[in-house]
Enzyme design. Sequence first.
Site, PDB file in Angstrom:
ATOM      1  N   HIS A 122      -4.129   1.279   7.977  1.00 56.23           N
ATOM      2  CA  HIS A 122      -2.549   1.569   8.046  1.00 56.23           C
ATOM      3  C   HIS A 122      -2.445   2.884   7.024  1.00 56.23           C
ATOM      4  CE1 HIS A 122       2.009   1.336   7.754  1.00 56.23           C
ATOM      5  NE2 HIS A 122       1.796   1.911   6.934  1.00 56.23           N
ATOM      6  N   GLU A 123      -3.184   2.677   5.554  1.00 55.33           N
ATOM      7  CA  GLU A 123      -2.918   3.774   4.681  1.00 55.33           C
ATOM      8  C   GLU A 123      -3.764   4.900   5.048  1.00 55.33           C
ATOM      9  OE1 GLU A 123      -0.674   3.229   2.584  1.00 55.33           O
ATOM     10  OE2 GLU A 123      -0.145   1.210   3.143  1.00 55.33           O
ATOM     11  N   GLY A 130       0.809  -1.372   0.099  1.00 53.14           N
ATOM     12  CA  GLY A 130       0.079   0.004  -0.026  1.00 53.14           C
ATOM     13  C   GLY A 130       0.758   1.228   0.028  1.00 53.14           C
ATOM     14  N   GLN A 138       2.931   9.982   1.582  1.00 52.45           N
ATOM     15  CA  GLN A 138       4.385   9.333   1.515  1.00 52.45           C
ATOM     16  C   GLN A 138       5.205   9.791   0.260  1.00 52.45           C
ATOM     17  OE1 GLN A 138       2.380   5.263   2.323  1.00 52.45           O
ATOM     18  NE2 GLN A 138       4.427   5.159   3.024  1.00 52.45           N
ATOM     19  N   CYS A 198       6.219  -0.330   7.071  1.00 50.81           N
ATOM     20  CA  CYS A 198       5.931   0.872   6.451  1.00 50.81           C
ATOM     21  C   CYS A 198       7.070   1.175   5.321  1.00 50.81           C
ATOM     22  CB  CYS A 198       5.312   1.872   7.154  1.00 50.81           C
ATOM     23  SG  CYS A 198       4.992   3.499   6.489  1.00 50.81           S
ATOM     24  N   LEU A 199       6.802   1.691   4.022  1.00 46.33           N
ATOM     25  CA  LEU A 199       7.945   1.958   3.291  1.00 46.33           C
ATOM     26  C   LEU A 199       8.283   3.430   3.790  1.00 46.33           C
ATOM     27  CD1 LEU A 199       6.296   1.381  -0.246  1.00 46.33           C
ATOM     28  CD2 LEU A 199       7.701   0.055   0.875  1.00 46.33           C
ATOM     29  N   HIS A 255      -2.119   7.314   7.311  1.00 44.64           N
ATOM     30  CA  HIS A 255      -1.285   8.290   6.787  1.00 44.64           C
ATOM     31  C   HIS A 255      -2.022   9.640   6.199  1.00 44.64           C
ATOM     32  CE1 HIS A 255       2.546   6.094   6.432  1.00 44.64           C
ATOM     33  NE2 HIS A 255       2.095   5.100   5.699  1.00 44.64           N
TER      34      HIS A 255
HETATM   35 CO    CO Z   1       2.898   3.048   5.566  1.00 45.29          CO
END
Ligand code: CO
Length: 170
Positions: free
Chosen positions: A136-137, A46, A51, A94-95, A140
């Site tokens: 999670h997304e 995701g 991000q 998480c990226l 953000h």
């Molecule tokens: Co993330």
Amino acid sequence: MDDLKILTYPDDFLTTIAKQITNIDGSTQEIIGKMADIMYEAPGVGLAAIQVGIDQSMIIYDVSHPDEDRKLDVLINPKIIEKEGSVLSEKEGCLSVPDYRADVKRATSILVEGVDRDGNPLRFEAHGFPAIVLQHEIDHLNGTLFIDHISALKRRLYKKRVLKELKNRE
Ligand code: CO
């Protein structure tokens, strides 16, 4: 549009609250395409626009099994309407938080509203892994990282490590 890249903690932009998208146009589709390239290359399941430095309320995700055909989902202006149950999301990552994983408490099931990339309204339930990814997304888009859900001590230790690594790179 310049090439996009993933911002990482402790970049301040990651705490930005995303703005609602009022007009889905060609530039929206272009952003989606670039975000998808970045997500699949990473690889990740995701990615939120925040991000990659874009303060728009939009997420993409793909929870299909790696052996199946990929299925990209796009959700614009997503909102969690209801949450139910509680589950420990084990070793969430998480990226934007490289080289770190932690267990996070999440809702088991959620009811989500938003619109798809063509502007069609969506309302659906998600359970289990997809529900975790969505929580999670969508976090953000509210300026929240998964490490905001762990203990302050663990977060401090991670921050210390990141700052040390950044300093070593200078
Ligand atoms: Co993330």
